[in-house]
Design an enzyme around this catalytic site. Structure first.
Site, PDB file in Angstrom:
ATOM      1  N   ASP A 103       0.825  -1.313   0.129  1.00 44.96           N
ATOM      2  CA  ASP A 103      -0.064   0.010   0.087  1.00 44.96           C
ATOM      3  C   ASP A 103       0.915   1.114  -0.237  1.00 44.96           C
ATOM      4  OD1 ASP A 103      -2.386  -1.471   0.219  1.00 44.96           O
ATOM      5  OD2 ASP A 103      -2.653  -1.044   2.316  1.00 44.96           O
ATOM      6  N   ARG A 153      -1.305  -0.588  -8.643  1.00 44.19           N
ATOM      7  CA  ARG A 153      -2.632  -0.120  -7.994  1.00 44.19           C
ATOM      8  C   ARG A 153      -2.725   1.289  -8.175  1.00 44.19           C
ATOM      9  NH1 ARG A 153      -3.697  -0.944  -2.239  1.00 44.19           N
ATOM     10  NH2 ARG A 153      -4.268  -3.152  -2.515  1.00 44.19           N
TER      11      ARG A 153
HETATM   12  C1  LIG Z   1      -8.878  -1.496  -3.114  1.00 47.03           C
HETATM   13  C2  LIG Z   1      -8.538  -0.035  -2.818  1.00 47.03           C
HETATM   14  C3  LIG Z   1      -6.889   0.265  -2.005  1.00 47.03           C
HETATM   15  C4  LIG Z   1      -6.665   1.406  -1.764  1.00 47.03           C
HETATM   16  N1  LIG Z   1      -5.390   1.615  -1.263  1.00 47.03           N
HETATM   17  C5  LIG Z   1      -5.032   2.782  -0.877  1.00 47.03           C
HETATM   18  C6  LIG Z   1      -3.320   3.111  -0.605  1.00 47.03           C
HETATM   19  O1  LIG Z   1      -2.582   2.193  -0.902  1.00 47.03           O
HETATM   20  N2  LIG Z   1      -3.255   4.195  -0.316  1.00 47.03           N
HETATM   21  C7  LIG Z   1      -4.027   5.264  -0.485  1.00 47.03           C
HETATM   22  O2  LIG Z   1      -3.820   6.422  -0.114  1.00 47.03           O
HETATM   23  N3  LIG Z   1      -5.473   5.245  -0.828  1.00 47.03           N
HETATM   24  C8  LIG Z   1      -5.639   3.876  -0.932  1.00 47.03           C
HETATM   25  N4  LIG Z   1      -7.159   3.736  -1.292  1.00 47.03           N
HETATM   26  C9  LIG Z   1      -8.244   4.939  -0.959  1.00 47.03           C
HETATM   27  C10 LIG Z   1      -8.301   5.773  -2.242  1.00 47.03           C
HETATM   28  O3  LIG Z   1      -7.052   6.517  -2.417  1.00 47.03           O
HETATM   29  C11 LIG Z   1      -9.471   6.659  -1.909  1.00 47.03           C
HETATM   30  O4  LIG Z   1      -9.345   7.355  -0.685  1.00 47.03           O
HETATM   31  C12 LIG Z   1     -10.894   6.183  -1.876  1.00 47.03           C
HETATM   32  O5  LIG Z   1     -10.774   4.984  -2.555  1.00 47.03           O
HETATM   33  C13 LIG Z   1     -11.726   7.039  -2.095  1.00 47.03           C
HETATM   34  O6  LIG Z   1     -11.493   7.510  -3.520  1.00 47.03           O
HETATM   35  P1  LIG Z   1     -12.722   6.984  -4.892  1.00 47.03           P
HETATM   36  O7  LIG Z   1     -11.844   6.632  -5.921  1.00 47.03           O
HETATM   37  O8  LIG Z   1     -13.762   5.973  -4.320  1.00 47.03           O
HETATM   38  O9  LIG Z   1     -13.213   8.419  -5.042  1.00 47.03           O
HETATM   39  P2  LIG Z   1     -14.357   9.333  -4.508  1.00 47.03           P
HETATM   40  O10 LIG Z   1     -14.468  10.606  -5.543  1.00 47.03           O
HETATM   41  O11 LIG Z   1     -13.701   9.537  -3.258  1.00 47.03           O
HETATM   42  O12 LIG Z   1     -15.635   8.525  -4.323  1.00 47.03           O
HETATM   43  C14 LIG Z   1     -16.334   8.260  -5.242  1.00 47.03           C
HETATM   44  C15 LIG Z   1     -17.446   7.580  -4.721  1.00 47.03           C
HETATM   45  O13 LIG Z   1     -17.396   6.354  -4.041  1.00 47.03           O
HETATM   46  C16 LIG Z   1     -17.966   6.417  -2.799  1.00 47.03           C
HETATM   47  N5  LIG Z   1     -16.955   6.311  -1.808  1.00 47.03           N
HETATM   48  C17 LIG Z   1     -15.668   6.424  -1.539  1.00 47.03           C
HETATM   49  N6  LIG Z   1     -15.036   6.525  -0.573  1.00 47.03           N
HETATM   50  C18 LIG Z   1     -16.304   6.071   0.336  1.00 47.03           C
HETATM   51  C19 LIG Z   1     -16.231   5.827   1.717  1.00 47.03           C
HETATM   52  N7  LIG Z   1     -15.166   5.740   2.567  1.00 47.03           N
HETATM   53  N8  LIG Z   1     -17.553   5.444   2.109  1.00 47.03           N
HETATM   54  C20 LIG Z   1     -18.459   5.115   1.389  1.00 47.03           C
HETATM   55  N9  LIG Z   1     -18.620   5.470   0.277  1.00 47.03           N
HETATM   56  C21 LIG Z   1     -17.260   5.862  -0.417  1.00 47.03           C
HETATM   57  C22 LIG Z   1     -18.801   7.472  -2.662  1.00 47.03           C
HETATM   58  O14 LIG Z   1     -20.274   6.894  -3.438  1.00 47.03           O
HETATM   59  C23 LIG Z   1     -18.407   8.369  -3.457  1.00 47.03           C
HETATM   60  O15 LIG Z   1     -19.323   9.330  -4.151  1.00 47.03           O
HETATM   61  C24 LIG Z   1      -7.632   2.539  -1.739  1.00 47.03           C
HETATM   62  C25 LIG Z   1      -8.941   2.302  -2.323  1.00 47.03           C
HETATM   63  C26 LIG Z   1      -9.209   1.020  -2.854  1.00 47.03           C
HETATM   64  C27 LIG Z   1     -10.537   0.904  -3.437  1.00 47.03           C
END
Ligand SMILES: Cc1cc2nc3c(=O)[nH]c(=O)nc-3n(C[C@H](O)[C@H](O)[C@H](O)COP(=O)(O)OP(=O)(O)OC[C@H]3O[C@@H](n4cnc5c(N)ncnc54)[C@H](O)[C@@H]3O)c2cc1C
Length: 275
Positions: A103, A153
């Protein structure tokens, strides 16, 4: 309340959640929660937990790999020490025909994480890492890691960063996400597109279609407990979906990041707390 995002405190609960995801046609990445450990004993304990999870995945024939954080493996104490632990975990991953995803944490760790992953990757392909679209440096990092054949990723980024290093506006982060996805998808390596954002998912599906990239040549990744409807819809449409399942006692920082990235979750938390 953390249970919405965390499978449980024990490995058995996480393996149970992984089985349910597999039964729904989804792949899994299991993450033993922990970060910023303060002693080598704690880091070794985390290493042992990762070794055990690879054994269990193989034993139970789960379609799952493993995600870890370098600060759980002593990165704050010594890079060399941390790298030794990562090596032993990647050896176990390779021996069980599996894969370790490192990560990405706050920007203070980006450079060290990428360099460590490159060094370990030069000895075993069973390791990959994460790129955060909110960082200005990420396009350079993608090019750098692709030169090593590294599986990436792509996510938006979950840590509080300053405008010196990261885009502040969501529109800029999203635009960079699409730009980086368009570099990754046609690169010939198998990457994970980690997002719940329907616009990022739509852009990825279009990019794959335009470049004639098969649905088997990349995967979408989403977090346990977030947009389960979307996860299942993508599976029905024939896409590969991997669910990131965290478990363990040290769930608090992970839970707080999930609350922070979506204000509606704080309302959900408060309502349930008083109920
Ligand atoms: C498999 C995976 C691994 C990840 N690994 C890392 C990592 O190693 N380092 C890192 O910095 N970040 C990591 N993240 C987190 C990522 O950076 C984002 O903070 C998170 O995924 C929200 O971004 P989004 O792309 O979903 O878009 P956004 O624009 O934030 O969200 C889009 C939509 O997704 C839904 N959503 C998003 N987050 C949430 C939530 N917490 N609860 C409920 N609904 C939500 C909502 O419907 C929102 O409108 C990871 C995410 C995923 C999916």
């Amino acid at each position: 309340m953390a249970r919405r995002f965390v499978a449980g405190e024990g490995l058995d609960e996480a393996l149970g959640a992984a089985r349910v995801c597999n039964d729904h046609g989804m792949l899994v990445s299991l993450d033993y929660l922990g970060e910023n450990v303060a002693s080598t004993a704690d880091a070794q304990h985390a290493r042992d937990a990762y070794l055990e999870v690879f054994e269990k995945i193989a034993e139970q024939r789960l379609h799952a790999n493993v995600s870890c954080k370098l600060t759980a493996l002593g990165m704050d104490l010594s890079t060399e020490f941390c790298e030794g632990l990562v090596h032993s975990i990647v050896e176990r991953a390779a021996a069980t025909d599996n894969f370790l995803r490192v990560d990405m944490e706050g920007s203070a760790y980006t450079e060290r994480t990428i360099e460590l992953v490159k060094r370990v990757r030069s000895q075993s392909p069973a390791i990959g890492t994460v790129i955060q679209a909110y960082l200005y440096r990420s396009e350079q990092d993608v090019q750098d890691l692709l030169a090593y054949g590294c599986r990436i990723r792509l996510c938006k980024g979950a840590y509080k960063e300053s405008a010196d290093v990261a885009f502040e506006k969501k529109a800029d982060v999203d635009a960079n996400y699409v730009r980086l996805m368009q570099l990754l998808l046609p690169s010939g390596f198998y990457h994970g597109i980690a997002t719940h954002d329907p616009r990022m998912i739509g852009a990825t599906i279009r990019c794959a279609a335009e470049n004639k990239i098969s649905k088997d040549d990349f995967e979408f990744q989403m977090l346990y407990g977030v947009r389960v409807d979307l996860q299942r819809r993508l599976v029905r449409d024939g896409y590969r979906v991997r669910v990131y399942i965290p478990y363990g006692n040290d769930w608090f920082p992970y839970f707080m990041r999930r609350l922070a990235e979506r204000p509606a979750n704080v309302g959900f938390f408060i309502r349930n707390f008083f109920r």
